[in-house]
Motif scaffolding. Structure first.
Motif, PDB file in Angstrom:
ATOM      1  N   HIS A  26       0.926  -1.166   0.109  1.00 32.58           N
ATOM      2  CA  HIS A  26      -0.061   0.113  -0.060  1.00 32.58           C
ATOM      3  C   HIS A  26       0.933   1.243   0.046  1.00 32.58           C
ATOM      4  O   HIS A  26       1.528   1.371   1.120  1.00 32.58           O
ATOM      5  CB  HIS A  26      -1.067  -0.203   1.190  1.00 32.58           C
ATOM      6  CG  HIS A  26      -1.791   1.206   1.649  1.00 32.58           C
ATOM      7  ND1 HIS A  26      -2.690   1.312   2.658  1.00 32.58           N
ATOM      8  CD2 HIS A  26      -2.075   1.977   0.659  1.00 32.58           C
ATOM      9  CE1 HIS A  26      -3.282   2.244   2.627  1.00 32.58           C
ATOM     10  NE2 HIS A  26      -2.875   2.875   1.474  1.00 32.58           N
ATOM     11  N   LEU A  28       1.433   5.395  -0.239  1.00 35.71           N
ATOM     12  CA  LEU A  28       1.180   6.630  -0.101  1.00 35.71           C
ATOM     13  C   LEU A  28       1.735   7.592  -0.778  1.00 35.71           C
ATOM     14  O   LEU A  28       2.877   7.840  -0.683  1.00 35.71           O
ATOM     15  CB  LEU A  28       0.981   7.141   1.179  1.00 35.71           C
ATOM     16  CG  LEU A  28       0.405   8.573   1.769  1.00 35.71           C
ATOM     17  CD1 LEU A  28      -0.935   8.442   1.722  1.00 35.71           C
ATOM     18  CD2 LEU A  28       1.335   9.209   2.922  1.00 35.71           C
ATOM     19  N   PHE A  30       2.056  11.437  -1.815  1.00 31.93           N
ATOM     20  CA  PHE A  30       1.686  12.692  -1.730  1.00 31.93           C
ATOM     21  C   PHE A  30       2.628  13.925  -2.666  1.00 31.93           C
ATOM     22  O   PHE A  30       3.833  14.199  -2.134  1.00 31.93           O
ATOM     23  CB  PHE A  30       2.171  12.933  -0.103  1.00 31.93           C
ATOM     24  CG  PHE A  30       1.942  14.294   0.365  1.00 31.93           C
ATOM     25  CD1 PHE A  30       0.947  14.883   0.070  1.00 31.93           C
ATOM     26  CD2 PHE A  30       2.360  14.753   1.573  1.00 31.93           C
ATOM     27  CE1 PHE A  30       0.395  16.533   0.566  1.00 31.93           C
ATOM     28  CE2 PHE A  30       2.228  16.120   2.212  1.00 31.93           C
ATOM     29  CZ  PHE A  30       1.301  16.829   1.747  1.00 31.93           C
ATOM     30  N   THR A  56      -2.998   5.132  -1.991  1.00 36.67           N
ATOM     31  CA  THR A  56      -3.629   6.443  -1.334  1.00 36.67           C
ATOM     32  C   THR A  56      -2.883   7.413  -1.693  1.00 36.67           C
ATOM     33  O   THR A  56      -1.822   7.611  -1.694  1.00 36.67           O
ATOM     34  CB  THR A  56      -3.460   6.215   0.178  1.00 36.67           C
ATOM     35  OG1 THR A  56      -4.247   4.959   0.707  1.00 36.67           O
ATOM     36  CG2 THR A  56      -4.128   7.605   0.988  1.00 36.67           C
ATOM     37  N   LEU A  58      -2.775  11.380  -1.491  1.00 36.01           N
ATOM     38  CA  LEU A  58      -2.848  12.498  -0.663  1.00 36.01           C
ATOM     39  C   LEU A  58      -2.875  13.986  -1.134  1.00 36.01           C
ATOM     40  O   LEU A  58      -2.070  14.333  -2.007  1.00 36.01           O
ATOM     41  CB  LEU A  58      -2.047  12.398   0.429  1.00 36.01           C
ATOM     42  CG  LEU A  58      -2.075  13.210   1.649  1.00 36.01           C
ATOM     43  CD1 LEU A  58      -3.530  13.146   2.319  1.00 36.01           C
ATOM     44  CD2 LEU A  58      -0.929  13.006   2.637  1.00 36.01           C
ATOM     45  N   GLU A  86      -7.419  10.855  -0.598  1.00 35.72           N
ATOM     46  CA  GLU A  86      -7.300  11.215   0.890  1.00 35.72           C
ATOM     47  C   GLU A  86      -6.910  12.757   0.931  1.00 35.72           C
ATOM     48  O   GLU A  86      -6.339  13.199   0.096  1.00 35.72           O
ATOM     49  CB  GLU A  86      -6.340  10.235   1.816  1.00 35.72           C
ATOM     50  CG  GLU A  86      -6.595  10.786   3.285  1.00 35.72           C
ATOM     51  CD  GLU A  86      -7.711  10.461   3.883  1.00 35.72           C
ATOM     52  OE1 GLU A  86      -8.275   9.172   3.837  1.00 35.72           O
ATOM     53  OE2 GLU A  86      -8.237  11.462   4.822  1.00 35.72           O
ATOM     54  N   LEU A 122      -0.973   9.254   9.387  1.00 34.33           N
ATOM     55  CA  LEU A 122      -0.364   7.775   9.242  1.00 34.33           C
ATOM     56  C   LEU A 122      -0.450   6.816  10.612  1.00 34.33           C
ATOM     57  O   LEU A 122      -0.426   5.603  10.411  1.00 34.33           O
ATOM     58  CB  LEU A 122       1.212   8.002   9.215  1.00 34.33           C
ATOM     59  CG  LEU A 122       1.472   8.521   7.583  1.00 34.33           C
ATOM     60  CD1 LEU A 122       2.975   9.040   7.350  1.00 34.33           C
ATOM     61  CD2 LEU A 122       1.294   7.255   6.368  1.00 34.33           C
ATOM     62  N   LEU A 127      -6.027   5.179   7.517  1.00 34.25           N
ATOM     63  CA  LEU A 127      -5.612   4.566   5.961  1.00 34.25           C
ATOM     64  C   LEU A 127      -5.874   3.018   5.724  1.00 34.25           C
ATOM     65  O   LEU A 127      -5.730   2.830   4.613  1.00 34.25           O
ATOM     66  CB  LEU A 127      -4.123   5.093   5.696  1.00 34.25           C
ATOM     67  CG  LEU A 127      -4.001   6.804   5.626  1.00 34.25           C
ATOM     68  CD1 LEU A 127      -2.607   7.328   5.224  1.00 34.25           C
ATOM     69  CD2 LEU A 127      -5.135   7.381   4.621  1.00 34.25           C
ATOM     70  N   VAL A 135      -0.164   1.491   5.418  1.00 35.20           N
ATOM     71  CA  VAL A 135       0.798   1.871   4.493  1.00 35.20           C
ATOM     72  C   VAL A 135       2.354   1.372   4.589  1.00 35.20           C
ATOM     73  O   VAL A 135       2.431   1.176   5.619  1.00 35.20           O
ATOM     74  CB  VAL A 135       0.936   3.522   4.286  1.00 35.20           C
ATOM     75  CG1 VAL A 135       2.307   4.280   3.555  1.00 35.20           C
ATOM     76  CG2 VAL A 135      -0.431   4.208   4.214  1.00 35.20           C
ATOM     77  N   ILE A 138       6.027   5.115   1.402  1.00 36.77           N
ATOM     78  CA  ILE A 138       5.437   6.763   1.082  1.00 36.77           C
ATOM     79  C   ILE A 138       6.374   7.207  -0.137  1.00 36.77           C
ATOM     80  O   ILE A 138       7.591   6.779  -0.471  1.00 36.77           O
ATOM     81  CB  ILE A 138       5.780   7.610   2.215  1.00 36.77           C
ATOM     82  CG1 ILE A 138       4.908   6.991   3.394  1.00 36.77           C
ATOM     83  CG2 ILE A 138       5.648   9.120   1.685  1.00 36.77           C
ATOM     84  CD1 ILE A 138       5.434   7.992   4.692  1.00 36.77           C
ATOM     85  N   SER A 140       6.882  10.672  -1.762  1.00 39.36           N
ATOM     86  CA  SER A 140       6.604  12.230  -1.839  1.00 39.36           C
ATOM     87  C   SER A 140       7.366  13.022  -2.380  1.00 39.36           C
ATOM     88  O   SER A 140       8.727  12.629  -2.856  1.00 39.36           O
ATOM     89  CB  SER A 140       6.438  12.495  -0.208  1.00 39.36           C
ATOM     90  OG  SER A 140       7.758  12.267   0.229  1.00 39.36           O
TER      91      SER A 140
END
Ligand code: UDP
Length: 492
Positions: A26, A28, A30, A56, A58, A86, A122, A127, A135, A138, A140
């Motif tokens: 999973h 995330l 961003f 996800t 963000l 999200e 987090l 999530l 998650v 990440i 980002s």
């Protein structure tokens, strides 16, 4: 549209006691809350969803509201049960402009206010669910270094992504060296002095081509200080994803690899996604991640224009022009005699003139078309478009490169001054018109691109477009790097 099946486990499991480990990883994502990065990160999200990962995505509340209003993300991502959108606050008031001179305020607010909210998100358990793991990784934007602090605090691996060019990232990496060698700061107006201490850019790079903030003449410039720690910052993450391809920026990527060995060059992302969706062709209608309403009437107008006759003019989502610059461009475009499609974003001119000279309205009626926001990928792929007058934003540059459209560059800020030098001097894909938009020069430059030297520029643009497409095909560099990225995420 070929959507992969969700791994069966996802549908079978609705019992929270079941082993979460059997669900896909999973991620995330961003992105920096700006049009360009949001756009390209949605493409990455879709690529990861296609490979069966859970994502996800963000976004700030501000971006979320505009996406729901103007883009087709909701219907598009309905096809991916592993995708989840999200939201988070950027800490600014709704009516804050979040562009032009006030962009730094958004960076500051993200760092001070959003950081805390990200950690809360987090650790809240919000999530994960019965059908998705917490998650596992990440991704980002590397310009938001605080996301790495949060990842370290909560014990998650992080991969940075940069949506600027590698050539500009390399300039950022060399900022300390420029200061050490005395090349920065500089005083006075001699912008044609060559820059000597950026390895790989000797011989063609001038003060004029450095990011705009380098002209401030001061070491305390807030932008300079924001980008000064880039070398240390980018090497903190597990890896670095770049929206570029090896055939375009190979020599510069080799320099960056010395500091960030785990590079994933997987661009151009928008075409990478199209290739995955429709096999080996880039002709499917593009997905829209627009923060403004796309005016589709320009496609109908383009349909009635001769092949390669139209100059597309757009300065992206952030650049702002003065009234004088706007009028110089307008006169130059009309006087060039070329057909033009011009995007004038509602907030892109400081004050719009109330009286328009007759020759401008007449010339525009005959050969021009104006819109507030265009479906840019579709425009650049249109057979009627023969040139692009651009601010040299990295997404716009890549979108032009893959379609083989030669460019006239009028950079505004950040990586754009660097990109435009590479377009004009290194890749030979067009003309760099930085620092002026005098009507006589605009007219002359448009004629040069669209008439006098059109064959020369089209030839080099076609060749580069071929390389760009090859790197997305099975076995190509971006194709293989995406496979490696997915494998690494699965192993985390
Ligand atoms: N764009 C668009 N319609 C327009 C102008 C721009 O869809 O009328 C998109 C463009 O395709 C690109 C993004 O907005 O993906 C702009 O990003 P870029 O990096 O070029 O510049 P920025 O807006 O960040 O300065």
């Amino acid at each position: 549209m070929a959507r992969p099946r969700e791994p069966q486990t996802t549908h079978l499991r609705n019992n929270s006691d079941m082993d979460q480990e059997t669900f896909p990883p999973h991620v995330l994502i961003f992105p920096l809350p700006l049009q360009g990065p949001v756009n390209s990160m949605f493409k990455l999200a879709e690529l990861l969803c296609l490979s069966g990962l859970h994502v996800t995505f963000l976004v700030t509340d501000h971006i979320h509201t505009r996406l729901l209003k103007y883009s087709n993300i909701q219907s598009r991502f309905d096809g991916y049960p592993g995708f989840h959108l999200e939201t988070i606050s950027d800490g600014l008031l709704e009516n804050h402009p979040r562009s032009g001179a006030q962009l730094m305020e958004m960076f500051d607010s993200l760092k001070t206010k959003t950081k805390i909210l990200l950690k809360d998100l987090l650790t809240s358990g919000k999530l994960n669910s019965d059908s998705r793991r917490p998650v596992t990784c990440i991704i980002s934007d590397g310009s938001m270094g605080y996301t790495c602090d949060v990842a370290n605090d909560v014990g998650l691996p992080i991969i940075y992504v940069r949506t600027i060019s590698a050539c500009c990232l390399w300039v950022f990496f060399c900022l300390p060296k420029l200061i050490e060698s005395g090349e920065l700061p500089f005083a006075g107006n001699d912008l044609d002095t060559p820059i000597k201490s950026i390895p790989g850019m000797e011989g063609f790079f001038r003060r004029r081509d450095l990011p705009m903030f380098c002209r401030s003449g001061s070491l305390s410039d807030p932008n300079l200080n924001l980008y000064l720690p880039e070398i240390t910052e980018n090497s903190r993450a597990h890896g670095l994803i770049l929206n570029t391809f090896d055939d375009l920026e190979g020599p510069i990527l080799a320099q960056i690899r010395a500091f960030c060995p785990n590079l994933y060059t997987i661009g151009p992302l928008h075409s990478h996604l199209k290739f995955k969706l429709v096999g080996q062709s880039s002709s499917s209608p593009p997905s829209s991640n627009s923060l403004w309403k796309e005016d589709m009437s320009c496609i109908t107008w383009l349909d009635s224009q001769p092949p390669k006759s139209v100059l597309y003019v757009s300065f992206g989502s952030l650049a702002v022009m003065t009234k004088d610059q706007y009028m110089e461009f307008w006169h130059g475009l009309v006087n060039s005699g070329s057909r033009f499609l011009w995007v004038i974003r509602p907030d892109s001119v400081t004050s719009v003139p109330t009286e328009i000279p007759l020759e401008l309205s007449k010339g525009t009626e005959e050969r021009g078309y104006l819109v507030g926001w265009a479906p840019q990928e579709e425009v650049l792929a249109h057979r009627a478009v023969g040139g692009f007058l651009t601010h040299s934003g990295w997404n716009s540059t890549l979108e032009s490169v893959i379609e083989g459209v030669p460019m006239i560059c009028w950079p505004y800020f950040l990586d754009q001054q660097v990109n435009s030098r590479f377009v004009g001097e290194v890749w030979k894909l067009g003309l760099d018109m930085k620092d002026t938009c005098d009507r006589v020069i605009v007219e002359k430059t448009v004629r040069e691109l669209m008439e006098d030297r059109k064959d020369e520029f089209r030839k080099s643009a076609d060749e580069m477009a071929k390389f760009a497409k090859q790197c997305l095909m099975e076995g190509g560099s971006s194709y293989c790097n995406l496979e490696r990225l997915i494998k690494d995420i699965k192993a985390m």
